[in-house]
Design a protein around this motif. Sequence first.
Motif, PDB file in Angstrom:
ATOM      1  N   SER A   1       7.431  22.601  -3.995  1.00 19.84           N
ATOM      2  CA  SER A   1       5.984  22.436  -3.862  1.00 19.84           C
ATOM      3  C   SER A   1       5.310  22.941  -5.134  1.00 19.84           C
ATOM      4  O   SER A   1       5.790  23.862  -5.790  1.00 19.84           O
ATOM      5  CB  SER A   1       5.458  23.166  -2.624  1.00 19.84           C
ATOM      6  N   CYS A   2       4.218  22.292  -5.469  1.00 15.14           N
ATOM      7  CA  CYS A   2       3.431  22.624  -6.666  1.00 15.14           C
ATOM      8  C   CYS A   2       4.257  22.519  -7.953  1.00 15.14           C
ATOM      9  O   CYS A   2       4.076  23.292  -8.883  1.00 15.14           O
ATOM     10  CB  CYS A   2       2.812  24.019  -6.534  1.00 15.14           C
TER      11      CYS A   2
ATOM     12  N   ASN B   1       5.791  14.462  -6.291  1.00 17.68           N
ATOM     13  CA  ASN B   1       5.407  14.134  -4.922  1.00 17.68           C
ATOM     14  C   ASN B   1       6.657  14.138  -4.038  1.00 17.68           C
ATOM     15  O   ASN B   1       7.171  13.100  -3.651  1.00 17.68           O
ATOM     16  CB  ASN B   1       4.720  12.768  -4.890  1.00 17.68           C
TER      17      ASN B   1
ATOM     18  N   GLU C   1       1.718  19.008  -3.173  1.00 12.55           N
ATOM     19  CA  GLU C   1       1.027  19.201  -4.450  1.00 12.55           C
ATOM     20  C   GLU C   1      -0.462  19.482  -4.277  1.00 12.55           C
ATOM     21  O   GLU C   1      -1.184  19.605  -5.251  1.00 12.55           O
ATOM     22  CB  GLU C   1       1.222  17.963  -5.337  1.00 12.55           C
TER      23      GLU C   1
ATOM     24  N   CYS D   1      -2.797  23.402  -5.303  1.00 15.66           N
ATOM     25  CA  CYS D   1      -1.949  24.149  -6.230  1.00 15.66           C
ATOM     26  C   CYS D   1      -2.759  24.573  -7.443  1.00 15.66           C
ATOM     27  O   CYS D   1      -3.761  23.952  -7.776  1.00 15.66           O
ATOM     28  CB  CYS D   1      -0.781  23.282  -6.707  1.00 15.66           C
TER      29      CYS D   1
ATOM     30  N   CYS E   1      -2.740  24.417 -11.167  1.00 14.05           N
ATOM     31  CA  CYS E   1      -2.025  23.668 -12.198  1.00 14.05           C
ATOM     32  C   CYS E   1      -1.711  24.571 -13.379  1.00 14.05           C
ATOM     33  O   CYS E   1      -2.545  25.369 -13.804  1.00 14.05           O
ATOM     34  CB  CYS E   1      -2.860  22.485 -12.678  1.00 14.05           C
TER      35      CYS E   1
ATOM     36  N   GLN F   1       0.571  20.850 -16.761  1.00 13.96           N
ATOM     37  CA  GLN F   1       0.262  19.917 -15.692  1.00 13.96           C
ATOM     38  C   GLN F   1      -1.152  19.364 -15.828  1.00 13.96           C
ATOM     39  O   GLN F   1      -2.031  19.991 -16.411  1.00 13.96           O
ATOM     40  CB  GLN F   1       0.418  20.585 -14.332  1.00 13.96           C
TER      41      GLN F   1
ATOM     42  N   HIS G   1      -4.530  17.346  -6.824  1.00  7.91           N
ATOM     43  CA  HIS G   1      -3.087  17.467  -6.983  1.00  7.91           C
ATOM     44  C   HIS G   1      -2.727  17.735  -8.446  1.00  7.91           C
ATOM     45  O   HIS G   1      -3.447  17.333  -9.349  1.00  7.91           O
ATOM     46  CB  HIS G   1      -2.387  16.186  -6.518  1.00  7.91           C
TER      47      HIS G   1
END
Length: 185
Positions: free
Chosen positions: A98-99, A103, A111, A114, A116, A120, A127
């Motif tokens: 996760s994160c 996906n 996602e 989160c 970033c 990212q 997301h």
Amino acid sequence: MVDARICVDWMNTVSCQCFPGRTVLRSDPSHCGRQSTNCSAMEFECTSGDCIPFHFTCDGMAECPDFSDELPTYCMFRKCLPGFFQCQNSRCVLQNASCDGQNDCGDFSDEANCTCSTSQFRCTSGHCISNSFRCDTDPDCPDASDEMGCPQPNCTLSRAVNASAQKLQNCRNTTACIHPARICI
């Protein structure tokens, strides 16, 4: 527990048989019990007795030879094991998935919400995806915001399957190419 099927054959003798998979006939021939498992705590025991990684269950693809990892009666009510993230669509993915900008759940719930990292891109939907997915002509954000405001490719170089068909055109707001007949006015 009495989950054996008792059958009377034509000779009037009783024979017992357990349901296939997780049960074995106990010393008392009218009772069945749970078969001892060789699966680890991070694995799912198929009804057939095979072991598969837990995160392969309820993912839309049967890994158990008997399809028991995709049974709706199991998937609708199961809870994720410790160390797993519960997706909104009831899938379970490893917590460290996760994160991570991927996906993994299939519905982007792993996602959402989160923080970033600098490597990212934050989608308009909130997301996080890897910066390497930004402007790659393949929408990775659920809202395609990773393909907005990017340099547009030369869509006239892409030809449809039929050589006599019209050339593709750039979409106005994303990096996608579209057939002119599909453009809404």
